[in-house]
Design a protein around this motif. Structure first.
Motif, PDB file in Angstrom:
ATOM      1  N   ALA A   1      42.006  62.866  55.264  1.00  0.00           N
ATOM      2  CA  ALA A   1      41.227  61.656  54.982  1.00  0.00           C
ATOM      3  C   ALA A   1      40.907  61.554  53.496  1.00  0.00           C
ATOM      4  O   ALA A   1      40.944  60.461  52.912  1.00  0.00           O
ATOM      5  N   HIS A   2      40.590  62.702  52.865  1.00  0.00           N
ATOM      6  CA  HIS A   2      40.279  62.690  51.432  1.00  0.00           C
ATOM      7  C   HIS A   2      41.498  62.275  50.625  1.00  0.00           C
ATOM      8  O   HIS A   2      41.396  61.456  49.690  1.00  0.00           O
ATOM      9  N   GLY A   3      42.683  62.820  50.975  1.00  0.00           N
ATOM     10  CA  GLY A   3      43.896  62.426  50.267  1.00  0.00           C
ATOM     11  C   GLY A   3      44.213  60.960  50.431  1.00  0.00           C
ATOM     12  O   GLY A   3      44.592  60.273  49.470  1.00  0.00           O
ATOM     13  N   ALA A   4      44.052  60.446  51.657  1.00  0.00           N
ATOM     14  CA  ALA A   4      44.303  59.021  51.892  1.00  0.00           C
ATOM     15  C   ALA A   4      43.322  58.155  51.112  1.00  0.00           C
ATOM     16  O   ALA A   4      43.691  57.103  50.569  1.00  0.00           O
ATOM     17  N   GLU A   5      42.053  58.597  51.041  1.00  0.00           N
ATOM     18  CA  GLU A   5      41.057  57.824  50.296  1.00  0.00           C
ATOM     19  C   GLU A   5      41.365  57.813  48.802  1.00  0.00           C
ATOM     20  O   GLU A   5      41.250  56.777  48.137  1.00  0.00           O
ATOM     21  N   LEU A   6      41.793  58.946  48.275  1.00  0.00           N
ATOM     22  CA  LEU A   6      42.151  58.989  46.854  1.00  0.00           C
ATOM     23  C   LEU A   6      43.352  58.085  46.563  1.00  0.00           C
ATOM     24  O   LEU A   6      43.373  57.379  45.543  1.00  0.00           O
ATOM     25  N   ARG A   7      44.341  58.094  47.462  1.00  0.00           N
ATOM     26  CA  ARG A   7      45.505  57.226  47.268  1.00  0.00           C
ATOM     27  C   ARG A   7      45.114  55.753  47.328  1.00  0.00           C
ATOM     28  O   ARG A   7      45.634  54.928  46.573  1.00  0.00           O
ATOM     29  N   ARG A   8      44.189  55.420  48.231  1.00  0.00           N
ATOM     30  CA  ARG A   8      43.747  54.033  48.330  1.00  0.00           C
ATOM     31  C   ARG A   8      43.023  53.601  47.062  1.00  0.00           C
ATOM     32  O   ARG A   8      43.261  52.499  46.532  1.00  0.00           O
ATOM     33  N   ILE A   9      42.125  54.468  46.562  1.00  0.00           N
ATOM     34  CA  ILE A   9      41.390  54.121  45.339  1.00  0.00           C
ATOM     35  C   ILE A   9      42.351  53.974  44.162  1.00  0.00           C
ATOM     36  O   ILE A   9      42.238  53.037  43.351  1.00  0.00           O
TER      37      ILE A   9
ATOM     38  N   HIS B   1      45.134  50.649  40.338  1.00  0.00           N
ATOM     39  CA  HIS B   1      46.409  50.412  39.655  1.00  0.00           C
ATOM     40  C   HIS B   1      46.895  48.984  39.851  1.00  0.00           C
ATOM     41  O   HIS B   1      47.290  48.305  38.899  1.00  0.00           O
ATOM     42  N   ASP B   2      46.857  48.519  41.105  1.00  0.00           N
ATOM     43  CA  ASP B   2      47.428  47.204  41.402  1.00  0.00           C
ATOM     44  C   ASP B   2      46.471  46.058  41.112  1.00  0.00           C
ATOM     45  O   ASP B   2      46.920  44.929  40.876  1.00  0.00           O
ATOM     46  N   GLY B   3      45.183  46.341  41.126  1.00  0.00           N
ATOM     47  CA  GLY B   3      44.223  45.265  40.933  1.00  0.00           C
ATOM     48  C   GLY B   3      43.559  45.289  39.574  1.00  0.00           C
ATOM     49  O   GLY B   3      43.912  44.535  38.663  1.00  0.00           O
ATOM     50  N   THR B   4      42.607  46.185  39.408  1.00  0.00           N
ATOM     51  CA  THR B   4      41.790  46.204  38.193  1.00  0.00           C
ATOM     52  C   THR B   4      42.626  46.485  36.951  1.00  0.00           C
ATOM     53  O   THR B   4      42.476  45.821  35.914  1.00  0.00           O
ATOM     54  N   GLN B   5      43.533  47.470  37.013  1.00  0.00           N
ATOM     55  CA  GLN B   5      44.342  47.793  35.835  1.00  0.00           C
ATOM     56  C   GLN B   5      45.227  46.623  35.422  1.00  0.00           C
ATOM     57  O   GLN B   5      45.360  46.319  34.225  1.00  0.00           O
ATOM     58  N   ALA B   6      45.824  45.953  36.401  1.00  0.00           N
ATOM     59  CA  ALA B   6      46.692  44.816  36.068  1.00  0.00           C
ATOM     60  C   ALA B   6      45.902  43.711  35.376  1.00  0.00           C
ATOM     61  O   ALA B   6      46.375  43.092  34.411  1.00  0.00           O
ATOM     62  N   ARG B   7      44.702  43.455  35.861  1.00  0.00           N
ATOM     63  CA  ARG B   7      43.891  42.406  35.227  1.00  0.00           C
ATOM     64  C   ARG B   7      43.463  42.809  33.819  1.00  0.00           C
ATOM     65  O   ARG B   7      43.434  41.976  32.901  1.00  0.00           O
ATOM     66  N   LEU B   8      43.103  44.061  33.628  1.00  0.00           N
ATOM     67  CA  LEU B   8      42.698  44.497  32.295  1.00  0.00           C
ATOM     68  C   LEU B   8      43.875  44.436  31.323  1.00  0.00           C
ATOM     69  O   LEU B   8      43.698  44.109  30.137  1.00  0.00           O
ATOM     70  N   VAL B   9      45.100  44.751  31.779  1.00  0.00           N
ATOM     71  CA  VAL B   9      46.277  44.622  30.919  1.00  0.00           C
ATOM     72  C   VAL B   9      46.489  43.172  30.520  1.00  0.00           C
ATOM     73  O   VAL B   9      46.787  42.858  29.346  1.00  0.00           O
TER      74      VAL B   9
ATOM     75  N   ALA C   1      38.040  41.290  37.160  1.00  0.00           N
ATOM     76  CA  ALA C   1      38.283  42.732  37.133  1.00  0.00           C
ATOM     77  C   ALA C   1      37.003  43.497  37.444  1.00  0.00           C
ATOM     78  O   ALA C   1      37.028  44.508  38.168  1.00  0.00           O
ATOM     79  N   MET C   2      35.867  43.035  36.929  1.00  0.00           N
ATOM     80  CA  MET C   2      34.593  43.694  37.216  1.00  0.00           C
ATOM     81  C   MET C   2      34.239  43.569  38.698  1.00  0.00           C
ATOM     82  O   MET C   2      33.730  44.521  39.305  1.00  0.00           O
ATOM     83  N   ALA C   3      34.530  42.408  39.293  1.00  0.00           N
ATOM     84  CA  ALA C   3      34.254  42.236  40.725  1.00  0.00           C
ATOM     85  C   ALA C   3      35.112  43.183  41.563  1.00  0.00           C
ATOM     86  O   ALA C   3      34.623  43.805  42.517  1.00  0.00           O
ATOM     87  N   GLU C   4      36.403  43.295  41.192  1.00  0.00           N
ATOM     88  CA  GLU C   4      37.265  44.216  41.928  1.00  0.00           C
ATOM     89  C   GLU C   4      36.821  45.658  41.743  1.00  0.00           C
ATOM     90  O   GLU C   4      36.846  46.460  42.691  1.00  0.00           O
TER      91      GLU C   4
ATOM     92  N   VAL D   1      35.725  48.472  44.639  1.00  0.00           N
ATOM     93  CA  VAL D   1      36.251  49.836  44.759  1.00  0.00           C
ATOM     94  C   VAL D   1      35.107  50.847  44.763  1.00  0.00           C
ATOM     95  O   VAL D   1      35.073  51.785  45.566  1.00  0.00           O
ATOM     96  N   ILE D   2      34.147  50.659  43.882  1.00  0.00           N
ATOM     97  CA  ILE D   2      33.005  51.576  43.811  1.00  0.00           C
ATOM     98  C   ILE D   2      32.220  51.529  45.114  1.00  0.00           C
ATOM     99  O   ILE D   2      31.739  52.548  45.614  1.00  0.00           O
ATOM    100  N   ARG D   3      32.095  50.332  45.683  1.00  0.00           N
ATOM    101  CA  ARG D   3      31.318  50.173  46.920  1.00  0.00           C
ATOM    102  C   ARG D   3      31.927  50.966  48.058  1.00  0.00           C
ATOM    103  O   ARG D   3      31.227  51.450  48.943  1.00  0.00           O
ATOM    104  N   THR D   4      33.267  51.113  48.068  1.00  0.00           N
ATOM    105  CA  THR D   4      33.896  51.886  49.138  1.00  0.00           C
ATOM    106  C   THR D   4      33.711  53.381  48.953  1.00  0.00           C
ATOM    107  O   THR D   4      33.900  54.148  49.907  1.00  0.00           O
ATOM    108  N   VAL D   5      33.357  53.827  47.759  1.00  0.00           N
ATOM    109  CA  VAL D   5      33.109  55.244  47.511  1.00  0.00           C
ATOM    110  C   VAL D   5      31.679  55.589  47.901  1.00  0.00           C
ATOM    111  O   VAL D   5      31.412  56.508  48.672  1.00  0.00           O
TER     112      VAL D   5
END
Length: 394
Positions: A197-205, A210-218, A255-258, A262-266
């Motif tokens: 579960a920990h590995g799956a959670e890390l991959r999801r985060i 990568h696909d959301g926040t990083q793309a918007r910041l780029v 990007a801040m909303a996304e 992500v933080i909320r799921t942690v």
């Protein structure tokens, strides 16, 4: 003779008569009950009944992990099979003694006062087949028999029932070595689930960032670079610069909303802001089904336990809204000593199953990560009750 004592007598009487019936049933169905699965359920039923009589809280016995031929070599199965002859002997013996007392009270309390109504050949007899030839015997020996049998029931039946219950628990209880071995097996399995579960959670985060926040910041960085170049080439190009800066500003907010999602799921920020009770109030208020929340005095709860409770309730109520067709739900959170209990109920269609992808498997993994337990009672047609128990310190 107190009322409480007579209540114990009646409980012992009921227990012993049930032991007689189940002992006879054990003898008659012995070949069938020797099957490991049926032997386990039969033994657990008697173990639970014995624990209720004595008032001893017992941890649930784990299901046998062996299958096929290996099930016969499982120490738990051997213990269950041992209980069959032990119960056949003790249940029938103790139950017959009880039946003898109860059975001889009937002619003394009912038939003897009506002695005159019977024909001479049919007139009732007293204990050990003592004849009742006349009124003096009927009016003298009948009450004496009642007093004698009630005294025996008052003094003997409660300890006799407890003796049978202790025999049951002694035969069916695990030794310290077996308990330790089972505990190690559970912790090993739990650790593997937690790591997965920990590995799956890390991959999801990582994927979300990568696909959301990083793309918007780029994209924002590219727009700001274009704006900087445009300003260097032509300081008067205000309209073009305004559009680029507006896009960059909007992208920053998205990007801040996304990132907040992500933080909320942690760890949900609402737990920090409003505590567990406030967070659960918000979750139940957002539920699409009217939900009643009952939170007891929880005292101090570790942050990890709060997060698991929050996500458990949120996931369970999401399932209620999507799948249950319920019109009402309830959440009750309470604490007893070092155990936190969460009970989620609904009056929906039932039939909840881990294998159907309704989120129950995820709830189980979260709870097992903290060495907790999850019990789902969801018969077809409902209602559904999910009970989660978590250790939360003393």
């Amino acid at each position: 003779m107190s009322v409480r004592r007579w209540v114990r007598v009646l409980r012992g009487l009921t227990y012993l008569l049930a032991a007689l019936v189940s002992g006879v049933a054990t003898v008659l169905a012995l070949p069938l009950l020797c099957l490991p699965g049926l032997a386990r359920r039969w033994a657990n039923a008697h173990r639970d009944r014995a624990a209720r009589l004595i008032g001893t809280p017992l941890a649930p016995r784990p299901a046998s992990r062996a299958a096929g031929r290996r099930a016969w070599a499982d120490p738990a199965t051997l213990r269950d099979l041992l209980w069959l002859p032990v119960h056949a002997i003790t249940g029938v013996a103790f139950g017959m003694f009880t039946l003898l007392c109860v059975g001889n009270l009937v002619p003394a309390t009912v038939a003897t006062p009506l002695w005159w109504a019977f024909a001479p050949a049919d007139r009732p007899r007293l204990f050990v087949d003592v004849p009742v030839p006349d009124w003096r015997t009927a009016l003298t020996l009948g009450p004496l028999q009642i007093v004698l049998l009630l005294t025996v029931a008052y003094l003997v039946l409660p300890p006799l029932a407890r003796a049978h219950a202790r025999i049951c628990l002694r035969v069916l209880s695990y030794s310290a070595a077996e308990q330790l071995a089972d505990r190690v097996a559970v912790l090993t399995r739990t650790r593997a689930d937690v790591l997965d579960a920990h590995g799956a959670e890390l991959r999801r985060i990582e994927r979300d960032l990568h696909d959301g926040t990083q793309a918007r910041l780029v994209a924002i960085a590219m727009r700001l670079a274009v704006a900087r170049g445009a300003l260097s080439d032509n300081p008067r190009n205000e309209q073009f610069l305004g559009e680029l800066l507006r896009d960059a500003h909007e992208g920053t907010e998205e990007a801040m909303a996304e990132l907040r999602e992500v933080i909320r799921t942690v760890y949900p920020p609402i737990l920090t802001d409003r505590g567990l009770t406030g967070a659960l109030t918000a979750v139940t208020a957002r539920c699409g089904v009217p939900t009643r929340l009952d939170v007891g005095n929880l005292e101090a709860v570790p942050a990890a336990v709060e997060a698991v409770v929050y996500f458990t309730v949120a996931e369970a109520l999401t399932n209620v809204t999507r799948h249950s067709r319920a019109t009402m739900a309830g959440v009750r959170v309470s604490r007893a000593a070092d155990r936190l209990s969460v009970v989620i109920t609904d009056n929906g269609a039932g039939g909840a199953d881990d294998r159907r992808g309704t989120g129950l498997a995820g709830i189980r993994r979260r709870v097992l990560a903290l060495d907790g337990t999850t019990d789902v009672d969801s018969p077809a047609g409902g209602p559904t009750t999910i009970t989660v128990k978590l250790p939360c310190g003393s």
